[in-house]
Design a protein around this motif. Structure first.
Motif, PDB file in Angstrom:
ATOM      1  N   SER A 177      -5.944   0.441   0.798  1.00  0.00           N
ATOM      2  CA  SER A 177      -5.181  -0.714   1.240  1.00  0.00           C
ATOM      3  C   SER A 177      -5.191  -1.749   0.126  1.00  0.00           C
ATOM      4  N   THR A 178      -4.026  -2.297  -0.173  1.00  0.00           N
ATOM      5  CA  THR A 178      -3.945  -3.369  -1.168  1.00  0.00           C
ATOM      6  C   THR A 178      -3.599  -4.654  -0.424  1.00  0.00           C
ATOM      7  N   PRO A 179      -4.447  -5.683  -0.501  1.00  0.00           N
ATOM      8  CA  PRO A 179      -4.245  -6.900   0.284  1.00  0.00           C
ATOM      9  C   PRO A 179      -2.834  -7.465   0.133  1.00  0.00           C
ATOM     10  N   ASP A 180      -2.229  -7.758   1.272  1.00  0.00           N
ATOM     11  CA  ASP A 180      -0.906  -8.387   1.370  1.00  0.00           C
ATOM     12  C   ASP A 180       0.244  -7.547   0.832  1.00  0.00           C
ATOM     13  N   LEU A 181      -0.003  -6.311   0.419  1.00  0.00           N
ATOM     14  CA  LEU A 181       1.079  -5.458  -0.074  1.00  0.00           C
ATOM     15  C   LEU A 181       1.297  -4.243   0.810  1.00  0.00           C
ATOM     16  N   GLY A 182       0.240  -3.606   1.241  1.00  0.00           N
ATOM     17  CA  GLY A 182       0.363  -2.405   2.061  1.00  0.00           C
ATOM     18  C   GLY A 182      -0.618  -1.345   1.627  1.00  0.00           C
ATOM     19  N   ASP A 183      -0.309  -0.129   2.006  1.00  0.00           N
ATOM     20  CA  ASP A 183      -1.190   0.998   1.731  1.00  0.00           C
ATOM     21  C   ASP A 183      -0.543   1.933   0.728  1.00  0.00           C
ATOM     22  N   GLU A 202      -6.843  -5.390   6.134  1.00  0.00           N
ATOM     23  CA  GLU A 202      -7.885  -4.833   5.284  1.00  0.00           C
ATOM     24  C   GLU A 202      -8.016  -3.327   5.433  1.00  0.00           C
ATOM     25  N   ARG A 203      -7.756  -2.810   6.629  1.00  0.00           N
ATOM     26  CA  ARG A 203      -7.987  -1.395   6.914  1.00  0.00           C
ATOM     27  C   ARG A 203      -6.781  -0.565   6.491  1.00  0.00           C
ATOM     28  N   CYS A 204      -7.028   0.499   5.782  1.00  0.00           N
ATOM     29  CA  CYS A 204      -5.961   1.389   5.329  1.00  0.00           C
ATOM     30  C   CYS A 204      -5.457   2.213   6.514  1.00  0.00           C
ATOM     31  N   ALA A 205      -4.129   2.281   6.677  1.00  0.00           N
ATOM     32  CA  ALA A 205      -3.513   3.024   7.783  1.00  0.00           C
ATOM     33  C   ALA A 205      -3.204   4.467   7.401  1.00  0.00           C
ATOM     34  N   LEU A 206      -3.545   4.877   6.179  1.00  0.00           N
ATOM     35  CA  LEU A 206      -3.200   6.212   5.706  1.00  0.00           C
ATOM     36  C   LEU A 206      -4.375   7.175   5.833  1.00  0.00           C
ATOM     37  N   GLN A 207      -4.042   8.411   6.176  1.00  0.00           N
ATOM     38  CA  GLN A 207      -5.039   9.482   6.195  1.00  0.00           C
ATOM     39  C   GLN A 207      -4.488  10.642   5.375  1.00  0.00           C
ATOM     40  N   THR A 263       3.322   2.009   2.816  1.00  0.00           N
ATOM     41  CA  THR A 263       3.554   1.031   3.867  1.00  0.00           C
ATOM     42  C   THR A 263       3.590  -0.365   3.271  1.00  0.00           C
ATOM     43  N   SER A 264       4.325  -1.246   3.914  1.00  0.00           N
ATOM     44  CA  SER A 264       4.339  -2.675   3.576  1.00  0.00           C
ATOM     45  C   SER A 264       3.759  -3.398   4.770  1.00  0.00           C
ATOM     46  N   ARG A 265       2.513  -3.793   4.647  1.00  0.00           N
ATOM     47  CA  ARG A 265       1.831  -4.449   5.757  1.00  0.00           C
ATOM     48  C   ARG A 265       0.647  -5.230   5.218  1.00  0.00           C
ATOM     49  N   THR A 266       0.095  -6.094   6.060  1.00  0.00           N
ATOM     50  CA  THR A 266      -1.109  -6.830   5.695  1.00  0.00           C
ATOM     51  C   THR A 266      -2.274  -6.268   6.501  1.00  0.00           C
TER      52      THR A 266
END
Length: 120
Positions: free
Chosen positions: A13-19, A43-48, A38-41
């Motif tokens: 996860s990259t802060p304020d940019l996405g995963d 801390e937790r990465c949404a990718l597996q 992804t483009s999202r804010t």
């Protein structure tokens, strides 16, 4: 993290940019490519990272993030070319956000809420 004979892959996860997914040479060499999925804010990465088959890295996103118009995007599964990081295909489906996905041989198997499974 996943690895094949030539590369290591990691989701972050990259802060304020996405995963994004990144590939590095297996021996710890230079970064080969990154692909923001992804483009999202948050801390937790949404990718597996699911697995590697037929020169494709399979990735599941529990949160699709938002598009240019700030519209929410559904969760998805995608395949990335292991050499370039180019997206080969993407399947968006609201019901797969927290459903298990597995790579069985060269088939991707997803459990859906309707007690069905799809293999692609």
């Amino acid at each position: 993290m996943l690895a094949d004979a030539e590369r290591r892959y990691a989701a972050r996860s990259t802060p304020d940019l996405g995963d994004e997914v990144a590939a590095r040479q297996h021996d710890g060499g230079p970064l080969l490519w990154t692909r923001r999925l992804t483009s999202r804010t948050g801390e937790r990465c949404a990718l597996q990272l699911i697995g590697i088959a037929d020169n494709a890295l399979y990735v599941q996103a529990a949160d699709g993030g938002r598009n240019w118009h700030r519209r929410r995007l559904p969760p998805f599964v995608t395949a990335l070319d292991v050499r370039s990081g180019r997206e080969l295909w993407r399947w968006e489906q609201p019901g797969i956000s927290h459903r298990p996905a597995a790579l069985v041989g060269n088939r991707l198997v997803l459990a859906l809420p309707e007690l069905t499974a799809i293999a692609v």
